[in-house]
Write an enzyme that holds these catalytic residues in place. Structure first.
Site, mmCIF file in Angstrom:
data_model
loop_
_atom_site.group_PDB
_atom_site.id
_atom_site.type_symbol
_atom_site.label_atom_id
_atom_site.label_comp_id
_atom_site.label_asym_id
_atom_site.label_seq_id
_atom_site.Cartn_x
_atom_site.Cartn_y
_atom_site.Cartn_z
ATOM 1 N N ARG A 165 38.568 42.770 37.277
ATOM 2 C CA ARG A 165 38.751 41.447 37.894
ATOM 3 C C ARG A 165 37.676 40.442 37.461
ATOM 4 O O ARG A 165 37.230 39.608 38.255
ATOM 5 C CB ARG A 165 38.720 41.545 39.426
ATOM 6 C CG ARG A 165 39.907 42.213 40.029
ATOM 7 C CD ARG A 165 41.194 41.438 39.734
ATOM 8 N NE ARG A 165 42.279 41.890 40.560
ATOM 9 C CZ ARG A 165 43.047 42.938 40.296
ATOM 10 N NH1 ARG A 165 42.851 43.644 39.198
ATOM 11 N NH2 ARG A 165 44.027 43.280 41.110
ATOM 12 N N SER A 240 45.146 40.001 46.800
ATOM 13 C CA SER A 240 43.978 40.719 47.321
ATOM 14 C C SER A 240 42.857 39.728 47.570
ATOM 15 O O SER A 240 42.514 38.946 46.685
ATOM 16 C CB SER A 240 43.471 41.737 46.305
ATOM 17 O OG SER A 240 44.417 42.729 46.106
ATOM 18 N N GLU A 336 37.531 37.599 46.257
ATOM 19 C CA GLU A 336 38.116 37.594 44.912
ATOM 20 C C GLU A 336 38.654 36.233 44.450
ATOM 21 O O GLU A 336 38.325 35.781 43.362
ATOM 22 C CB GLU A 336 39.213 38.674 44.871
ATOM 23 C CG GLU A 336 39.457 39.226 43.493
ATOM 24 C CD GLU A 336 40.741 38.697 42.920
ATOM 25 O OE1 GLU A 336 40.732 38.265 41.780
ATOM 26 O OE2 GLU A 336 41.754 38.700 43.645
#
Ligand code: EPU
Length: 340
Positions: A165, A240, A336
């Site tokens: 990520r 997420s 995130e």
């Protein structure tokens, strides 16, 4: 200033958390040439935000600057050999539509990334991943415009420094690089990636399945996602919300000794990724709400806007979750999506 700018632009429908905020200025860019033409004008704005489909961006307040909405389109086969194809895709293409195009053309590799919200240009930024596949494994080159110089530059896969990520595009010092297109290297032969246990089990448990095709894998991923991930068009969310923390062997062992059931995945370099959703779930926070913002009922890693949620409620919810996880598991969760 030219007349294609809009003022006081509502951003509610332009980011998937749907907060009712505005941008002072807004412009849509439909092709690369247009972006280059506007560049000197754009760079006069002190604050600029380059937006794709807004699925990983959360506007927490009115944006006192210019939002540049990248909507460039095009998918082009640029070369092929016996084994592989190279395909150039404009940044504004929808990710899931591109995955569907790949499957139709029998360009394989991206099936497991079915239904990820967002644009192709956003995919390298956070190195999107799901069901055992990360997009970095199929990216050959990323083409960008350096907005400081107006120059077009190409970054190789290695130069993008892809990690879980993460990539160089997430770093503040590289915010002058705007992704305009991505060149993918895809396989002509289909080799299913069933390394993610949940996906493998799902396929294995279905007695009607006789052969595993790319269409089938894509359809199974679609079903798995739809079972637990809310559709942002129906329920505002940004996928997420926290990274799955990565621990070194020692810290992981300490955690695992205390919490034997914690789902974790061994990485290459003696590190372990542990499931943040499991930790939040264990704390009984599924369905927990602050005002109209809440933890999703089916997947604790996803925070949702039940309709009238406001940024201050989201910030409070984040703080409560982070505190609870820290107290119980001694882990500092990190957010995130980009909070703007
Ligand atoms: N779990 C729970 N309760 C929950 C959520 C998860 O017990 O509420 C457990 C699951 O049972 C499983 C483990 O935690 O054992 C991991 O859960 P899951 O397979 O749902 O995946 P995840 O780690 O929560 C990651 C990605 C998702 C991606 C899925 C599937 C991140 C931050 N998220 O989630 O990506 O779809 O794996 O591959 O890495 C996204 O980035 O927006 C996203 C949705």
């Amino acid at each position: 200033m030219i007349n294609s700018y809009e003022y006081n632009k509502p951003l509610c429908s332009l980011h998937t958390m749907h907060f009712p905020v505005k941008a002072d200025y807004y412009i849509q860019i439909k092709d690369k040439k247009e972006l280059i033409e506007h560049l000197s004008e754009i760079s006069e704005f002190e604050k600029i935000y380059y937006l794709g489909e807004g699925s990983n961006t959360i506007f927490l307040k009115d944006f006192s600057g210019l939002v540049v909405h990248l909507k460039t389109k095009g998918i082009q086969l640029i070369s092929e050999n016996k084994k592989e194809v190279k395909v150039e895709v404009e940044a504004g293409e929808n990710w899931h539509d591109f995955v569907k195009t790949c499957i139709q053309n029998q360009w394989f590799g991206l099936e497991n990334l079915t239904l990820i919200p967002g644009s192709v240009g956003a995919a390298p930024v956070q190195n999107i991943g799901a069901y055992g596949v990360e997009v970095k494994d199929f990216i050959e080159l990323v083409q960008c415009i350096d907005i400081n110089t107006g120059k077009l530059i190409e970054l190789t896969n290695e130069e993008c420094l892809f990690r879980y990520r993460n990539s160089i595009f997430k770093q503040q010092e590289n915010k002058h690089l705007i992704i305009t297109s991505v060149i993918f290297r895809l396989n002509k032969q289909f080799i299913p990636n069933l390394s993610y246990q949940e996906l493998a089990n799902f396929i294995q448990d279905d007695e009607n399945i006789t052969s595993i095709t790319a269409e089938l894998v894509s359809d199974c991923v679609r079903q798995l996602r739809q079972k637990k991930l809310p559709d942002p068009k129906v329920l505002g969310n940004s996928g997420s919300f926290f990274h799955n923390p990565i621990l070194n062997q020692n810290d992981w062992q300490i955690l695992k000794n205390r919490f034997k059931d914690i789902p974790s995945y061994k990485l290459e370099d003696y590190h372990y990724k542990v499931a943040a959703g499991w930790m939040i779930d264990q704390l009984g926070l599924k369905g927990f709400r602050v005002g109209d913002m809440g933890v999703h009922d089916w997947q604790a890693l996803v925070l949702v806007n039940h309709g009238k949620g406001m940024p201050n409620e989201l910030l409070k919810l984040i703080a409560i979750i982070k505190d609870a996880v820290c107290n119980q598991f001694n882990i500092a969760l990190t957010v995130e999506p980009n909070l703007v």
